[in-house]
Design a protein around this motif. Structure first.
Motif, short mmCIF file in Angstrom:
data_model
loop_
_atom_site.label_atom_id
_atom_site.label_comp_id
_atom_site.label_asym_id
_atom_site.label_seq_id
_atom_site.Cartn_x
_atom_site.Cartn_y
_atom_site.Cartn_z
N ALA A 436 0.77 -1.35 -0.21
CA ALA A 436 -0.18 0.04 -0.17
C ALA A 436 1.00 1.40 0.33
O ALA A 436 0.40 2.30 -0.74
N VAL A 463 -2.61 6.29 -0.10
CA VAL A 463 -2.11 4.89 0.09
C VAL A 463 -1.08 5.85 -2.04
O VAL A 463 -1.79 6.18 -2.51
N ALA A 467 -0.96 0.84 -6.25
CA ALA A 467 -1.94 0.11 -6.01
C ALA A 467 -3.27 0.59 -4.90
O ALA A 467 -3.69 0.02 -4.56
N THR A 474 -4.71 -5.30 -1.94
CA THR A 474 -3.43 -3.96 -1.79
C THR A 474 -2.66 -4.19 0.10
O THR A 474 -4.03 -4.87 0.63
N GLY A 476 -1.44 -3.40 3.56
CA GLY A 476 -1.21 -2.44 4.36
C GLY A 476 -0.23 -2.99 6.11
O GLY A 476 -0.30 -3.98 5.49
N LYS A 532 -9.36 0.61 -0.17
CA LYS A 532 -7.52 0.73 -0.21
C LYS A 532 -6.50 0.61 0.91
O LYS A 532 -7.42 1.79 1.83
N PRO A 533 -6.13 -0.23 1.68
CA PRO A 533 -5.80 -1.76 1.38
C PRO A 533 -6.38 -2.52 1.47
O PRO A 533 -7.90 -1.87 2.49
N THR A 571 4.55 -1.61 4.23
CA THR A 571 4.43 -2.99 3.73
C THR A 571 4.82 -3.19 2.58
O THR A 571 4.39 -4.30 2.81
#
Length: 781
Positions: A436, A463, A467, A474, A476, A532-533, A571
């Motif tokens: 991420a 982010v 990603a 994705t 994190g 996201k993530p 990450t």
């Protein structure tokens, strides 16, 4: 009108052309070119012009005319909005890492050489911290070398160390791109945690003796420091290169005096270690200290990794590297950065050089590696069209591909994001795993900006790209449970004071609380407000394989008494652990579920379906929800994802329609299923689909579940961003939807997957159901 020094990133040829046109038109002045961006000075009103051309514009500093501006006088959100518009202002205001809490660095134009020198020793050579206006480009490197100056180490952002005498300091100050020069102090040599131990000790109390690693600025100073230690009666245990290991009282006077030696760059405590990468696997519930584990090790699976390089002689990969492609440095796939080897170790290292203590998630999987580090130390091996990167791996048999790299792009759906989405759409059995990003900070990125987070929490969104791709998985970073080694004894405020200056985060340890997130972990949503993530995994103080070519300062610390391993965090480490978990899930489907060609959507749905929602305050901060913009759907939990001896009552049912024309949406249709469910376990249902490669979801599906009493559950009804549909909560923005029922009333459940709007049919999907299942997943008319 304010002026800013910025970096304008271009990732494709047309973006570079736009940047060159801006320079030719004098819109961007004082240009300095690199392979991936141009740095220069631009008027505030012209920033939007670059953004509109697709460039990602990151401010480095604001340019003051002649004097340092008061802290409150730098550009505000409202003035930026007036000049470049809401969207561009929002992007810009989130873009730069502040040099001090709450402010963008302010640089005075035409500063005199004397004004740049903040402190100096006129009697001898000393070690200095040199701050540049932005990064160390090749022209700048040449100019520094022409003055007879050699930079030793980059500390952070645009600050470097150098060994200079008075003549060298004054020569350095004449360089236009140098902002400040100051003496390197013992405040940078020794951690605040060590000082705290010293300060808290009772008078006369015995201090705990620990092994310390003393890192020098230069190996040439080794003899001087060893002599000093021997003068105190402290005999080093080892002294080699730029590193000395010596036993000293924790936080004692000897440590504090040693830190004052100009030759010493850093002093770190070497703490007793336990097999904490096994613990990382335990947090992911791949294995446990006692009793049976998952009993899957990735055998028969091939993981692709694109990264800095690979130490192919590392024992932990012996016999399992099926191919290496040197894209950045033809003929050279070595790993002087150490990043790629460490990432590979997280994914599939077998731990043989540590007696099994330090293992990756899939220790029997095989590896195809693509080295993308170029001769300039950048990721120039990445092709302008990522399809070429992924296609090469796909053609070699890779079906899970890890990418622990990216560009900070204000949560923007960049061209690289589109490349990912389109490749997976065209090759639906290729799961692409992406880190991420490490751009989470707890302060405004530019002075005067308002942040979305409450004080003491990490702001969002941050982010990176690619990603933001919908079809990627994705990842994190959550915190590991490590309490010794690496940065684990530091708080976030001690480790990165400029990024995390406020409580509660500033006083929390970097590792230790498994229910919290790593502060650096980039948050969502994307610019299209997608979650996201997707998932998180441990990403702080992770030990894994160390490249023999990488110096220790590239890492968070050394693994005690074993040069084959080192600590890192980011990450970048969380993502390959999840890629390894995906290999375990794929092994399950191929060998135990009789499904030899699982799609990327099926693997993604499987891992998301089993996630554990983290309860830490930072993991549930506003906007609250499950999923939310901080942790996504939660931390991967393999024991809750696939049946195993770790969860003997868990059953899994699925439908993966990418090779089933009869279960493929061709219009606004509906597919229904029924399944008998008991109440001994939570019922979890996850729908995922590989969507067409555009920013927003093009083919919109909806997940509905009802229990025996006909109570309805809607996919992502507890998400951080939802809207009401006929009295229920719907999620129109994500191509992953979950329903979680705990406890589920026993009986017959109905599951419906409905195509609400298909812009470009046909559309396939994957559906995963886990729990106390009492029968098969049966398709209904």
């Amino acid at each position: 009108m304010a002026k800013f020094r910025v970096k304008a990133f271009f990732m494709h040829e047309d973006e570079e052309t736009a940047a060159r046109n801006a320079v030719a038109a004098a819109t961007l002045a004082e240009p300095e070119w690199t392979a991936g961006y141009v740095e220069g000075v631009i008027d505030e009103e012209n920033i939007k012009t670059l953004i509109d051309k697709g460039l990602v514009v990151t401010p480095i500093e604001q340019i003051a005319a002649s004097v340092t501006l008061p802290r409150g006088s730098v550009t505000t959100r409202s003035s930026l909005r007036d000049s470049i518009g809401d969207v561009a202002a929002a992007a810009l205001l989130r873009s730069a890492t502040a040099e001090r809490p709450g402010a963008l660095a302010v640089s005075v134009a035409d500063k005199s050489p004397e004004a740049k020198i903040l402190s100096i020793d006129t009697t001898r050579f000393q070690y200095y911290v040199v701050r540049l206006h932005g990064p160390l480009t090749e022209p700048r490197r040449a100019a520094i070398a022409a003055q007879g100056i050699a930079l030793i180490e980059r500390l952070k952002n645009s600050t470097y160390t150098a060994r200079l005498n008075e003549t060298g300091v004054r020569a350095c100050a004449t360089l236009a791109f140098v902002d400040t020069i100051r003496l390197y102090t013992d405040d940078e040599t020794i951690s605040a945690a060590t000082r705290a131990v010293r300060g808290s000790a009772q008078p006369g109390a015995a201090l705990h003796v620990l092994l310390h690693a003393v890192r020098l600025h230069r190996a040439e100073d080794l003899r001087t420091v060893v002599k000093w230690l021997r003068g105190l009666g402290r005999k080093p245990i080892s002294a080699e290169g730029d590193l000395i290991r010596v036993a000293l009282a924790q936080g004692g006077a000897d440590v504090l005096e040693l830190a004052k030696l100009p030759e010493v760059a850093a002093i770190d405590e070497i703490l007793p270690a336990r097999p904490l990468d096994r613990i990382a696997c335990e947090l992911l519930r791949i294995e446990r200290q006692e009793g049976p584990g998952l009993d899957l090790e990735g055998e028969g699976q091939l993981i692709g990794i694109a990264d800095t390089g690979i130490d192919d002689r590392h024992p932990d990969f012996a016999g399992r590297i099926v191919g290496i492609s040197a894209l950045g440095r033809p003929g050279d796939h070595s790993d002087p950065e150490g990043h790629g080897t460490h990432v590979a170790g997280c994914a599939l290292g077998d731990g043989r050089q540590s007696n099994g203590e330090i293992r990756g998630a899939a220790p029997k999987a095989k590896l195809f590696f693509q080295s993308i580090l170029d001769a300039k130390g950048r990721l120039g091996g990445l092709p302008s069209d990522l399809k070429r990167l992924f296609q090469e791996a796909y053609d070699r048999g890779v079906r899970i591909h890890n990418n622990s790299w990216g560009a900070f792009g204000y949560a923007r759906y960049a061209p690289t994001s589109r490349d990912v989405d389109r490749f997976v759409y065209d090759n639906p059995d290729m799961l692409i795993v992406i880190a991420a990003g490490n751009d989470g900070i707890g302060v405004p990125r530019i002075s005067g900006a308002q942040i979305n987070a409450d004080p003491g929490f990490v702001d969002w969104p941050s982010v990176a790209s690619p990603a933001t791709a919908k079809n990627a998985l994705t990842v994190g970073a959550s915190r590991s449970t490590r309490k010794k080694g690496g940065y684990s004894n530091l708080t976030w405020g001690e480790a990165w004071a400029d990024r995390y200056p406020h409580d509660p985060l500033a006083s929390q340890p970097v590792s230790g609380d498994e229910n919290c997130l790593a502060a650096f972990s980039s948050r969502g949503p994307t610019e299209a407000t997608q979650i996201k993530p997707d998932v998180v995994a441990p990403g702080t103080d992770i030990a894994a394989a160390r490249s023999s070519r990488a110096p220790l300062f590239k890492f968070w610390g050394a693994w005690p008494n074993n040069e084959h391993y080192a600590f890192m965090g980011g990450t970048s480490m969380a993502a390959p652990f999840v890629a390894g978990c995906a290999a375990l899930a794929r092994e399950y489907y191929v060998t135990r579920a009789n499904w030899p060609t699982p799609s990327a959507a099926l693997l993604k749905a499987t891992l998301i379906n089993g996630t554990r929602h983290l309860t830490g305050a930072d993991a549930t901060a506003k906007l609250k929800g499950d999923p939310n913009f901080h942790q996504g759907f939660g931390r991967v939990d393999m024991a809750a994802s696939i049946p195993s001896a770790m969860s003997p009552e868990l059953k899994l049912a699925f439908d993966d329609t990418w090779k089933k024309p009869e279960r493929t949406f061709k219009g606004t249709e509906r597919f229904r299923y029924q399944i008998e469910v008991g109440d001994r376990l939570p019922l979890r249902v996850c729908l995922a689909w590989t969507d067409v490669g555009y920013k927003s979801v093009q083919n919109l599906l909806l997940l509905l579940v009802d229990n025996p009493a006909r109570k309805k559950y809607v996919g992502n009804s507890d998400a951080a961003a939802t809207y009401n549909v006929a009295g229920m909560i719907g999620d129109p923005k994500n191509n992953v939807q979950i329903v979680r029922i705990e406890p589920p009333p026993p009986g017959l459940y109905t599951i419906a997957v409905t195509a609400i709007d298909l812009v470009q049919p046909p559309q396939t999907f994957a559906l995963v159901v886990t729990g106390d299942l009492r029968g098969e997943l049966t398709a209904m008319p």
